[in-house]
Design a protein around this motif. Structure first.
Motif, PDB file in Angstrom:
ATOM      1  N   GLU A   3      12.285 -37.401  59.420  1.00  0.00           N
ATOM      2  CA  GLU A   3      13.623 -37.089  59.908  1.00  0.00           C
ATOM      3  C   GLU A   3      14.658 -37.977  59.220  1.00  0.00           C
ATOM      4  N   ILE A   4      15.080 -37.533  58.032  1.00  0.00           N
ATOM      5  CA  ILE A   4      16.077 -38.251  57.240  1.00  0.00           C
ATOM      6  C   ILE A   4      17.297 -37.359  57.072  1.00  0.00           C
ATOM      7  N   THR A   5      18.461 -37.858  57.424  1.00  0.00           N
ATOM      8  CA  THR A   5      19.685 -37.073  57.275  1.00  0.00           C
ATOM      9  C   THR A   5      20.109 -37.040  55.805  1.00  0.00           C
ATOM     10  N   ARG A   6      21.023 -36.135  55.486  1.00  0.00           N
ATOM     11  CA  ARG A   6      21.513 -36.039  54.113  1.00  0.00           C
ATOM     12  C   ARG A   6      22.192 -37.332  53.670  1.00  0.00           C
ATOM     13  N   ARG A  10      20.970 -39.797  50.596  1.00  0.00           N
ATOM     14  CA  ARG A  10      21.814 -40.245  49.481  1.00  0.00           C
ATOM     15  C   ARG A  10      21.786 -41.763  49.336  1.00  0.00           C
ATOM     16  N   LYS A  11      21.831 -42.466  50.455  1.00  0.00           N
ATOM     17  CA  LYS A  11      21.777 -43.932  50.416  1.00  0.00           C
ATOM     18  C   LYS A  11      20.454 -44.415  49.833  1.00  0.00           C
ATOM     19  N   LEU A  12      19.371 -43.792  50.270  1.00  0.00           N
ATOM     20  CA  LEU A  12      18.050 -44.188  49.781  1.00  0.00           C
ATOM     21  C   LEU A  12      17.906 -43.903  48.286  1.00  0.00           C
ATOM     22  N   GLU A  13      18.378 -42.749  47.856  1.00  0.00           N
ATOM     23  CA  GLU A  13      18.265 -42.392  46.440  1.00  0.00           C
ATOM     24  C   GLU A  13      19.056 -43.369  45.571  1.00  0.00           C
ATOM     25  N   LYS A  14      20.214 -43.788  46.084  1.00  0.00           N
ATOM     26  CA  LYS A  14      21.008 -44.759  45.325  1.00  0.00           C
ATOM     27  C   LYS A  14      20.318 -46.115  45.286  1.00  0.00           C
ATOM     28  N   CYS A  15      19.769 -46.519  46.429  1.00  0.00           N
ATOM     29  CA  CYS A  15      19.144 -47.836  46.528  1.00  0.00           C
ATOM     30  C   CYS A  15      17.849 -47.911  45.711  1.00  0.00           C
ATOM     31  N   LEU A  16      17.145 -46.781  45.613  1.00  0.00           N
ATOM     32  CA  LEU A  16      15.875 -46.751  44.882  1.00  0.00           C
ATOM     33  C   LEU A  16      16.054 -46.250  43.453  1.00  0.00           C
ATOM     34  N   LYS A  65       9.684 -35.090  52.496  1.00  0.00           N
ATOM     35  CA  LYS A  65       9.712 -33.814  53.211  1.00  0.00           C
ATOM     36  C   LYS A  65       8.414 -33.538  53.977  1.00  0.00           C
ATOM     37  N   LYS A  66       7.288 -33.952  53.411  1.00  0.00           N
ATOM     38  CA  LYS A  66       5.994 -33.476  53.905  1.00  0.00           C
ATOM     39  C   LYS A  66       5.211 -34.477  54.752  1.00  0.00           C
ATOM     40  N   GLU A  67       5.594 -35.741  54.715  1.00  0.00           N
ATOM     41  CA  GLU A  67       4.822 -36.733  55.447  1.00  0.00           C
ATOM     42  C   GLU A  67       5.526 -37.165  56.734  1.00  0.00           C
ATOM     43  N   SER A  68       4.787 -37.889  57.555  1.00  0.00           N
ATOM     44  CA  SER A  68       5.261 -38.298  58.880  1.00  0.00           C
ATOM     45  C   SER A  68       6.361 -39.348  58.792  1.00  0.00           C
ATOM     46  N   ASN A  69       7.110 -39.488  59.879  1.00  0.00           N
ATOM     47  CA  ASN A  69       8.128 -40.537  59.961  1.00  0.00           C
ATOM     48  C   ASN A  69       7.544 -41.901  59.661  1.00  0.00           C
ATOM     49  N   TYR A  70       6.400 -42.178  60.284  1.00  0.00           N
ATOM     50  CA  TYR A  70       5.784 -43.503  60.131  1.00  0.00           C
ATOM     51  C   TYR A  70       5.468 -43.797  58.665  1.00  0.00           C
ATOM     52  N   TYR A 105      12.878 -48.913  58.880  1.00  0.00           N
ATOM     53  CA  TYR A 105      12.381 -49.462  60.144  1.00  0.00           C
ATOM     54  C   TYR A 105      12.408 -48.410  61.255  1.00  0.00           C
ATOM     55  N   ARG A 106      13.503 -47.628  61.300  1.00  0.00           N
ATOM     56  CA  ARG A 106      13.612 -46.603  62.341  1.00  0.00           C
ATOM     57  C   ARG A 106      12.474 -45.596  62.255  1.00  0.00           C
ATOM     58  N   LEU A 107      12.207 -45.125  61.051  1.00  0.00           N
ATOM     59  CA  LEU A 107      11.143 -44.140  60.864  1.00  0.00           C
ATOM     60  C   LEU A 107       9.770 -44.753  61.118  1.00  0.00           C
TER      61      LEU A 107
END
Length: 269
Positions: A3-6, A10-16, A65-70, A105-107
């Protein structure tokens, strides 16, 4: 699906540093090694190829997209840790990095395994040490479905060991819930448990372990079963079993400290 919002994506893609198909400084081999070593996952598997370029960035997006939150949350945290190790995080603001950590951490912590440290070697023997390690290994790799069978085997050995400790007679052919019932009967006749509700919970746990027998035999990888307990239900089962083990360990600690349990010949069976 994680469960990742748009906006979070975007933040994750920039950070990684996922522009132009890359992820940080990984090459294909090191990217594959990272996921295989950390999560026992083959990121190069077709499962993570959406039909696009098959680049590292696209495979990571498919993984999200395909794996669990954890699992996704755990991988995000470890990727961010890696970015700090290689100095990549110096190019990012502290606020952005912290926001991405919070997403991870949330996921990761949304539905975790409780009391995993309760799984300890039962005796000072290689077999029991290996069994405890296998249970924890499946859990740590976020494979609770695969850990159910091992956890059941572990619990059978643990309860038998308790009965032997207190010289409570049992037969090898007796089921887990039957043996545990004898143990509960013994300790509830002492003053070690103060609450009637606790006693009722322990007695109810006997029927829960009867259901655990069924899950192990018919819905786990112990046999060639068609139906395997799903991820979220596996976590629920493991959390309940771990909590029970943790509480029994506390009871045993009190017994050892206070010598409350009667001598074997005086146990009221």
């Amino acid at each position: 699906m994680a469960e990742i919002t748009r906006i979070e994506k975007r933040k994750l893609e920039k950070c990684l540093e996922m522009g132009e198909g890359y992820v940080l400084d990984f090459v294909n081999r090191t990217f594959e090694d990272f996921f295989l070593d950390s999560f026992n996952i083959e990121i190069s598997n077709e499962k993570y190829n959406s039909g696009n370029s098959g680049s590292k960035a696209n495979r990571l997006r498919e993984f999200w997209k395909k794996e669990s939150n954890y699992l996704v949350g755990k991988s995000i945290v470890e990727l961010l840790d890696y970015s700090k190790e290689i100095g990549s995080s110096y190019n990012k603001s502290e606020d952005t990095l912290n926001e991405c950590y919070q997403i991870g951490y949330r996921l990761r912590d949304e539905m975790g395994i409780a009391e995993i440290d309760a799984i300890k070697p039962i005796e000072d023997t290689r077999d029991y040490k290996l069994l405890a390690e296998l249970v924890k290994d499946h859990i740590s790799k976020n494979q609770p479905e695969a850990g159910l069978d091992r956890l059941h085997t572990y619990l059978v050995g643990y309860v038998r060991n308790l009965c032997e400790k207190h010289q409570i007679h049992y037969e090898k052919k007796e089921s887990l819930n039957a043996i545990f019932g004898k143990y509960v009967k013994a300790i509830t006749k002492t003053n070690i448990i103060e609450s009637q509700m606790t006693i009722r919970i322990l007695k109810f746990s006997i029927s829960i372990l009867d259901s655990f027998n069924h899950v192990r035999n018919n819905q786990s990888f112990a046999h060639d079963n068609e139906s395997i307990v799903n991820y979220s239900e596996s976590i629920l089962i493991i959390n309940n079993i771990n909590s029970l083990i943790k509480f029994i360990q506390e009871i045993e600690r009190k017994i050892d400290d206070n010598s409350t349990l009667d001598e074997p010949e005086n146990l009221p069976f």
